[in-house]
Scaffold this motif. Sequence first.
Motif, PDB file in Angstrom:
ATOM      1  N   GLY A  31       0.764  -1.185   0.076  1.00  0.00           N
ATOM      2  CA  GLY A  31       0.006  -0.029   0.104  1.00  0.00           C
ATOM      3  C   GLY A  31       0.935   1.425   0.018  1.00  0.00           C
ATOM      4  O   GLY A  31       0.316   2.205  -0.453  1.00  0.00           O
ATOM      5  N   GLU A  32       1.829   1.208   0.903  1.00  0.00           N
ATOM      6  CA  GLU A  32       2.815   2.290   0.796  1.00  0.00           C
ATOM      7  C   GLU A  32       3.425   2.568  -0.695  1.00  0.00           C
ATOM      8  O   GLU A  32       3.543   3.837  -0.939  1.00  0.00           O
ATOM      9  CB  GLU A  32       3.902   2.298   2.024  1.00  0.00           C
ATOM     10  CG  GLU A  32       3.418   2.326   3.378  1.00  0.00           C
ATOM     11  CD  GLU A  32       4.113   1.857   4.572  1.00  0.00           C
ATOM     12  OE1 GLU A  32       4.018   2.338   5.646  1.00  0.00           O
ATOM     13  OE2 GLU A  32       5.158   1.030   4.072  1.00  0.00           O
ATOM     14  N   LEU A  33       3.759   1.284  -1.205  1.00  0.00           N
ATOM     15  CA  LEU A  33       4.363   1.558  -2.656  1.00  0.00           C
ATOM     16  C   LEU A  33       3.385   2.151  -3.352  1.00  0.00           C
ATOM     17  O   LEU A  33       3.870   3.190  -4.109  1.00  0.00           O
ATOM     18  CB  LEU A  33       5.064   0.118  -3.054  1.00  0.00           C
ATOM     19  CG  LEU A  33       6.000  -0.293  -2.488  1.00  0.00           C
ATOM     20  CD1 LEU A  33       6.541  -1.622  -2.975  1.00  0.00           C
ATOM     21  CD2 LEU A  33       7.454   0.457  -2.663  1.00  0.00           C
ATOM     22  N   GLU A  34       2.409   1.711  -3.573  1.00  0.00           N
ATOM     23  CA  GLU A  34       1.234   2.258  -4.429  1.00  0.00           C
ATOM     24  C   GLU A  34       0.986   3.784  -4.085  1.00  0.00           C
ATOM     25  O   GLU A  34       0.885   4.749  -5.097  1.00  0.00           O
ATOM     26  CB  GLU A  34      -0.213   1.501  -3.927  1.00  0.00           C
ATOM     27  CG  GLU A  34      -1.249   2.178  -4.892  1.00  0.00           C
ATOM     28  CD  GLU A  34      -2.643   1.159  -4.639  1.00  0.00           C
ATOM     29  OE1 GLU A  34      -3.314   1.368  -5.691  1.00  0.00           O
ATOM     30  OE2 GLU A  34      -2.837   1.249  -3.609  1.00  0.00           O
ATOM     31  N   ARG A  35       0.715   4.087  -2.879  1.00  0.00           N
ATOM     32  CA  ARG A  35       0.582   5.716  -2.603  1.00  0.00           C
ATOM     33  C   ARG A  35       1.742   6.506  -2.830  1.00  0.00           C
ATOM     34  O   ARG A  35       1.586   7.616  -3.526  1.00  0.00           O
ATOM     35  CB  ARG A  35       0.435   5.677  -1.058  1.00  0.00           C
ATOM     36  CG  ARG A  35      -1.181   5.403  -0.508  1.00  0.00           C
ATOM     37  CD  ARG A  35      -1.536   5.909   0.729  1.00  0.00           C
ATOM     38  NE  ARG A  35      -0.665   5.512   1.744  1.00  0.00           N
ATOM     39  CZ  ARG A  35      -0.453   4.529   2.433  1.00  0.00           C
ATOM     40  NH1 ARG A  35      -1.329   3.300   2.428  1.00  0.00           N
ATOM     41  NH2 ARG A  35       0.356   4.401   3.486  1.00  0.00           N
ATOM     42  N   ALA A  36       3.189   6.299  -2.800  1.00  0.00           N
ATOM     43  CA  ALA A  36       4.219   6.707  -2.907  1.00  0.00           C
ATOM     44  C   ALA A  36       4.283   6.994  -4.362  1.00  0.00           C
ATOM     45  O   ALA A  36       4.902   7.945  -5.158  1.00  0.00           O
ATOM     46  CB  ALA A  36       5.634   5.990  -2.435  1.00  0.00           C
ATOM     47  N   THR A  37       3.962   5.871  -5.430  1.00  0.00           N
ATOM     48  CA  THR A  37       4.134   6.153  -6.909  1.00  0.00           C
ATOM     49  C   THR A  37       2.790   6.642  -7.672  1.00  0.00           C
ATOM     50  O   THR A  37       3.185   6.881  -8.763  1.00  0.00           O
ATOM     51  CB  THR A  37       4.349   4.686  -7.443  1.00  0.00           C
ATOM     52  OG1 THR A  37       3.003   3.856  -6.986  1.00  0.00           O
ATOM     53  CG2 THR A  37       5.652   3.767  -6.915  1.00  0.00           C
ATOM     54  N   LEU A  38       1.762   7.391  -7.028  1.00  0.00           N
ATOM     55  CA  LEU A  38       0.786   7.827  -7.510  1.00  0.00           C
ATOM     56  C   LEU A  38       1.430   8.866  -8.383  1.00  0.00           C
ATOM     57  O   LEU A  38       1.122   9.544  -9.265  1.00  0.00           O
ATOM     58  CB  LEU A  38      -0.147   8.138  -6.659  1.00  0.00           C
ATOM     59  CG  LEU A  38      -1.168   6.846  -6.185  1.00  0.00           C
ATOM     60  CD1 LEU A  38      -2.019   7.404  -5.007  1.00  0.00           C
ATOM     61  CD2 LEU A  38      -1.783   6.284  -7.148  1.00  0.00           C
ATOM     62  N   LYS A  39       2.253   9.761  -7.639  1.00  0.00           N
ATOM     63  CA  LYS A  39       2.899  11.057  -8.309  1.00  0.00           C
ATOM     64  C   LYS A  39       3.537  10.820  -9.620  1.00  0.00           C
ATOM     65  O   LYS A  39       3.754  11.449 -10.472  1.00  0.00           O
ATOM     66  CB  LYS A  39       3.662  11.853  -7.402  1.00  0.00           C
ATOM     67  CG  LYS A  39       2.687  12.289  -6.230  1.00  0.00           C
ATOM     68  CD  LYS A  39       3.512  13.075  -5.256  1.00  0.00           C
ATOM     69  CE  LYS A  39       2.594  13.676  -4.133  1.00  0.00           C
ATOM     70  NZ  LYS A  39       3.266  14.339  -3.064  1.00  0.00           N
ATOM     71  N   PHE A  75      18.488   2.135   0.406  1.00  0.00           N
ATOM     72  CA  PHE A  75      17.946   0.777   1.167  1.00  0.00           C
ATOM     73  C   PHE A  75      16.467   0.449   0.991  1.00  0.00           C
ATOM     74  O   PHE A  75      16.285  -0.788   0.704  1.00  0.00           O
ATOM     75  CB  PHE A  75      17.890   1.255   2.648  1.00  0.00           C
ATOM     76  CG  PHE A  75      17.112   0.399   3.844  1.00  0.00           C
ATOM     77  CD1 PHE A  75      17.742  -0.940   4.238  1.00  0.00           C
ATOM     78  CD2 PHE A  75      16.026   0.691   4.071  1.00  0.00           C
ATOM     79  CE1 PHE A  75      17.034  -1.819   4.888  1.00  0.00           C
ATOM     80  CE2 PHE A  75      15.101  -0.428   4.903  1.00  0.00           C
ATOM     81  CZ  PHE A  75      15.923  -1.626   5.395  1.00  0.00           C
ATOM     82  N   ILE A  76      15.596   1.215   0.895  1.00  0.00           N
ATOM     83  CA  ILE A  76      14.251   0.951   0.431  1.00  0.00           C
ATOM     84  C   ILE A  76      14.184   0.625  -1.021  1.00  0.00           C
ATOM     85  O   ILE A  76      13.411  -0.242  -1.389  1.00  0.00           O
ATOM     86  CB  ILE A  76      13.195   2.119   0.771  1.00  0.00           C
ATOM     87  CG1 ILE A  76      13.560   3.443  -0.288  1.00  0.00           C
ATOM     88  CG2 ILE A  76      13.131   2.476   1.949  1.00  0.00           C
ATOM     89  CD1 ILE A  76      12.497   4.252  -0.342  1.00  0.00           C
ATOM     90  N   SER A  77      15.036   1.082  -1.937  1.00  0.00           N
ATOM     91  CA  SER A  77      14.913   0.494  -3.265  1.00  0.00           C
ATOM     92  C   SER A  77      15.390  -0.996  -3.422  1.00  0.00           C
ATOM     93  O   SER A  77      14.969  -1.944  -4.289  1.00  0.00           O
ATOM     94  CB  SER A  77      15.762   1.322  -4.311  1.00  0.00           C
ATOM     95  OG  SER A  77      17.135   0.842  -4.006  1.00  0.00           O
ATOM     96  N   GLY A  78      15.939  -1.589  -2.608  1.00  0.00           N
ATOM     97  CA  GLY A  78      16.326  -3.141  -2.379  1.00  0.00           C
ATOM     98  C   GLY A  78      15.174  -3.989  -2.144  1.00  0.00           C
ATOM     99  O   GLY A  78      15.312  -5.264  -2.390  1.00  0.00           O
ATOM    100  N   PHE A  79      13.918  -3.438  -1.682  1.00  0.00           N
ATOM    101  CA  PHE A  79      12.864  -4.123  -1.724  1.00  0.00           C
ATOM    102  C   PHE A  79      12.016  -4.463  -2.901  1.00  0.00           C
ATOM    103  O   PHE A  79      11.050  -5.185  -2.882  1.00  0.00           O
ATOM    104  CB  PHE A  79      12.151  -3.691  -0.375  1.00  0.00           C
ATOM    105  CG  PHE A  79      12.597  -3.805   0.932  1.00  0.00           C
ATOM    106  CD1 PHE A  79      12.771  -4.948   1.417  1.00  0.00           C
ATOM    107  CD2 PHE A  79      13.219  -2.749   1.372  1.00  0.00           C
ATOM    108  CE1 PHE A  79      13.187  -5.096   2.654  1.00  0.00           C
ATOM    109  CE2 PHE A  79      13.799  -2.757   2.609  1.00  0.00           C
ATOM    110  CZ  PHE A  79      13.902  -3.910   3.059  1.00  0.00           C
ATOM    111  N   THR A  80      12.410  -3.666  -4.010  1.00  0.00           N
ATOM    112  CA  THR A  80      11.612  -3.787  -5.205  1.00  0.00           C
ATOM    113  C   THR A  80      12.461  -4.085  -6.337  1.00  0.00           C
ATOM    114  O   THR A  80      13.753  -3.241  -6.215  1.00  0.00           O
ATOM    115  CB  THR A  80      10.487  -2.706  -5.353  1.00  0.00           C
ATOM    116  OG1 THR A  80      11.385  -1.435  -5.488  1.00  0.00           O
ATOM    117  CG2 THR A  80       9.605  -2.116  -4.201  1.00  0.00           C
ATOM    118  N   PRO A  84      12.293   2.833  -6.257  1.00  0.00           N
ATOM    119  CA  PRO A  84      12.507   4.355  -6.600  1.00  0.00           C
ATOM    120  C   PRO A  84      13.884   4.876  -6.239  1.00  0.00           C
ATOM    121  O   PRO A  84      14.659   4.325  -5.557  1.00  0.00           O
ATOM    122  CB  PRO A  84      11.445   5.132  -5.539  1.00  0.00           C
ATOM    123  CG  PRO A  84      11.347   3.932  -4.618  1.00  0.00           C
ATOM    124  CD  PRO A  84      11.490   2.696  -5.131  1.00  0.00           C
ATOM    125  N   SER A  85      14.465   5.820  -7.104  1.00  0.00           N
ATOM    126  CA  SER A  85      15.788   6.314  -6.982  1.00  0.00           C
ATOM    127  C   SER A  85      15.679   7.737  -6.768  1.00  0.00           C
ATOM    128  O   SER A  85      14.612   8.636  -7.013  1.00  0.00           O
ATOM    129  CB  SER A  85      16.644   6.066  -8.385  1.00  0.00           C
ATOM    130  OG  SER A  85      16.141   6.517  -9.345  1.00  0.00           O
TER     131      SER A  85
END
Length: 90
Positions: A31-39, A75-80, A84-85
């Motif tokens: 859900g956080e990935l989805e909300r963050a990528t809306l922009k 760190f967070i980009s390692g989960f997908t 995001p970069s």
Amino acid sequence: MEDQKIITLDNPIKVGDIEVTSLTLREPTAGELERATLKDRPISVTLDLLAMVAGVPRSIVEKLPSRKLKEASQFISGFTEDGPSTGETQ
């Protein structure tokens, strides 16, 4: 891969009554990935997602020094697979 990462800030960041000396990051939820990528803008995605997973206001994340932003983003980009970069190349 680590499940959590603590990023200690060299200088505290203060916004209003909130003062942050470190960010504790965790794996983002779907859900956080989805909300963050809306922009659909890489830096906005990164800032939104970092604020969500660290549990701090976005205004705190916006004040991160660029080196700390890069560390947190890596760190967070390692989960997908297509995480995001910050727009920076390694």
